[in-house]
Scaffold this motif. Structure first.
Motif, short mmCIF file in Angstrom:
data_model
loop_
_atom_site.label_atom_id
_atom_site.label_comp_id
_atom_site.label_asym_id
_atom_site.label_seq_id
_atom_site.Cartn_x
_atom_site.Cartn_y
_atom_site.Cartn_z
N PRO A 88 0.85 -1.18 0.00
CA PRO A 88 0.00 0.00 0.00
C PRO A 88 0.89 1.24 0.00
O PRO A 88 1.88 1.29 0.74
CB PRO A 88 -0.77 -0.10 1.32
N TYR A 104 1.01 5.60 -0.20
CA TYR A 104 0.38 6.92 -0.23
C TYR A 104 1.48 7.96 -0.19
O TYR A 104 2.24 8.03 0.77
CB TYR A 104 -0.56 7.06 0.97
N GLU A 140 4.42 8.17 -1.86
CA GLU A 140 5.70 7.50 -1.62
C GLU A 140 6.65 7.65 -2.81
O GLU A 140 7.46 6.77 -3.07
CB GLU A 140 5.48 6.01 -1.31
N ASP A 156 -2.94 4.58 -2.96
CA ASP A 156 -4.05 5.01 -2.12
C ASP A 156 -4.28 6.51 -2.31
O ASP A 156 -4.13 7.29 -1.38
CB ASP A 156 -3.70 4.67 -0.67
N ALA A 200 5.69 0.54 1.96
CA ALA A 200 6.46 1.07 0.84
C ALA A 200 7.76 1.72 1.29
O ALA A 200 8.70 1.83 0.53
CB ALA A 200 5.61 2.09 0.08
N ASP A 201 7.82 2.13 2.55
CA ASP A 201 8.93 2.98 2.96
C ASP A 201 10.19 2.22 3.37
O ASP A 201 11.10 2.79 3.94
CB ASP A 201 8.49 3.90 4.10
N GLN A 235 10.66 0.24 5.72
CA GLN A 235 10.86 0.00 7.15
C GLN A 235 10.85 -1.49 7.43
O GLN A 235 11.42 -1.96 8.40
CB GLN A 235 9.77 0.69 7.96
N ARG A 248 12.49 4.85 8.28
CA ARG A 248 11.96 5.14 6.96
C ARG A 248 13.09 5.49 5.98
O ARG A 248 13.97 6.27 6.32
CB ARG A 248 11.05 6.36 7.12
N THR A 264 6.34 10.10 7.51
CA THR A 264 5.31 9.17 7.97
C THR A 264 3.94 9.77 7.69
O THR A 264 3.75 10.98 7.74
CB THR A 264 5.46 8.84 9.46
N LYS A 265 2.97 8.89 7.36
CA LYS A 265 1.64 9.38 7.03
C LYS A 265 0.74 9.41 8.24
O LYS A 265 -0.41 9.80 8.17
CB LYS A 265 1.00 8.49 5.95
N TRP A 266 1.28 8.94 9.35
CA TRP A 266 0.45 8.90 10.54
C TRP A 266 0.63 10.15 11.35
O TRP A 266 1.74 10.62 11.53
CB TRP A 266 0.83 7.69 11.39
#
Ligand code: UDP
Ligand code: MG
Length: 323
Positions: A14, A16, A18, A48, A100-101, A103, A205, A210-212
């Motif tokens: 997934p 987003y 990236e 996404d 995707a990152d 990690q 990463r 980070t998307k969070w």
């Protein structure tokens, strides 16, 4: 099964926003795929609703390498939904979900495959360390697991993300669950099957952000609790019983006191304390009830979980399975 036919492994990513890491990820995956000739691979990139060049890069990658497939969602739905979309479209005999990152090191996949061949259905990677994350994130995540575990009966794996290998029957199980507010981490445990844990060091990463944020995390954590247990409702009822019991005793006390010593006018402080305390508790539990009611409301709408814009070169409308 045909002896000569290689098993197909889907690597589900997934993504987003990236753009900075996708090429790096592909290089690492390509190396992995070339080294493991015993399997066929499919890399399923789920876009996404990224706002940067992520989708463009996905298309370029597919042009270079037909093992790469992509799924373009119609907007940003969040990682949980991106994952179920990917599961719906994955063709593999098993799937490996990976961020995707970078990690999650792709180099762990051969070890996962080894356990899969031994008969495990769900090989999940547990982090030994979490480099590159702030202490606040580590601390809150630890506390959260504790609370969640206290509330729910199913066992939720600690320090485990979504990086795991799932056998086809786990995929089918997850696909059959069409909840809109998904808490996949809990669903992995909920479906059961043979689980195997492997340990790994989570890398920082590779690039990008980070998307969070804390708002997302708080929402996800509330979803985690409300989707797996109704025990907060039971706690509310228990506390209600307790408080009314105390209230009742206090009432008897006041009645007796009034009869014995006559009407007692001062009492403002105690009245205020009781009103505020009870008011507070009532509001909190109205909120709790509201959470559950809201969930029920959302689920009864039976909306599709996502809409697809493109699957590979084809323009798509949703398939039947996305009921
Ligand atoms: N992701 C996604 N949709 C979103 C947010 C994140 O598909 O709305 C993907 C993201 O591209 C990444 C994975 O979910 O592959 C994990 O996100 P991130 O690395 O930002 O989270 P963290 O590792 O910090 O928990
Ligand atoms: Mg990450």
């Amino acid at each position: 099964m045909d002896e000569n036919k290689k098993k197909l492994v889907t690597i589900l990513v997934p993504a987003y926003n990236e753009e900075e890491v996708l090429n790096m990820l592909y290089d690492r995956l390509q190396k992995l795929m070339d080294e493991n000739e015993g399997y066929d691979f499919e890399v399923l990139l789920v876009n996404d609703g990224s706002k940067d060049k992520t989708f463009q890069i996905m298309q370029e990658l597919r042009e270079k390498d037909k093992r790469v497939c992509y799924l373009n969602l119609s907007r940003n739905y969040g990682k949980e939904t991106a994952m179920i979309a990917g599961l719906d479209y994955c063709k593999g005999d098993c799937v490996v979900i990976i961020d995707a990152d970078l990690q999650d090191p792709p180099e762990l996949i051969p070890e996962m495959l080894k356990y899969w061949e031994e008969g495990y259905d769900d090989v999940y990677a547990k982090r030994k360390s979490r480099d590159g994350e702030t202490w606040l994130k580590k601390f809150t995540s630890k506390m959260y697991y504790k609370v969640l575990q206290a509330f729910t009966r199913i066992e939720i794996q600690k320090d485990t993300g979504d990086f795991r290998l799932l056998d086809r029957r786990c995929i089918e199980a997850l696909k059959s669950i069409r909840e809109t507010q998904r808490y996949t981490k809990g669903l992995f445990s909920w479906i059961g099957y043979n689980k195997k844990e492997i340990l790994y060091a989570r890398d920082p990463r590779a690039a990008g952000q980070t998307k969070w944020n804390y708002r997302n995390l708080i929402n996800l954590s509330i979803d985690g609790i409300t989707s797996f247990t109704t025990s907060p409702l039971r706690w509310a009822a228990l506390l209600g019983v307790l408080v009314s019991l105390v209230g009742f005793i206090y009432m008897i006390f006041i009645i007796i006191k009034t009869i014995a010593t006559g009407v007692d006018v001062p009492g403002y402080a105690s009245t205020m304390v009781v009103i505020l305390f009870l008011g507070g508790i009532q509001l909190i539990f109205l909120g709790v009830i509201g959470e559950y009611l809201g969930r029920a409301f959302n689920e009864t709408k039976h909306r599709p979980l996502y809409f697809i814009d493109r699957y590979n070169e084809e323009k798509e409308t949703n398939r039947d399975l996305n009921k």
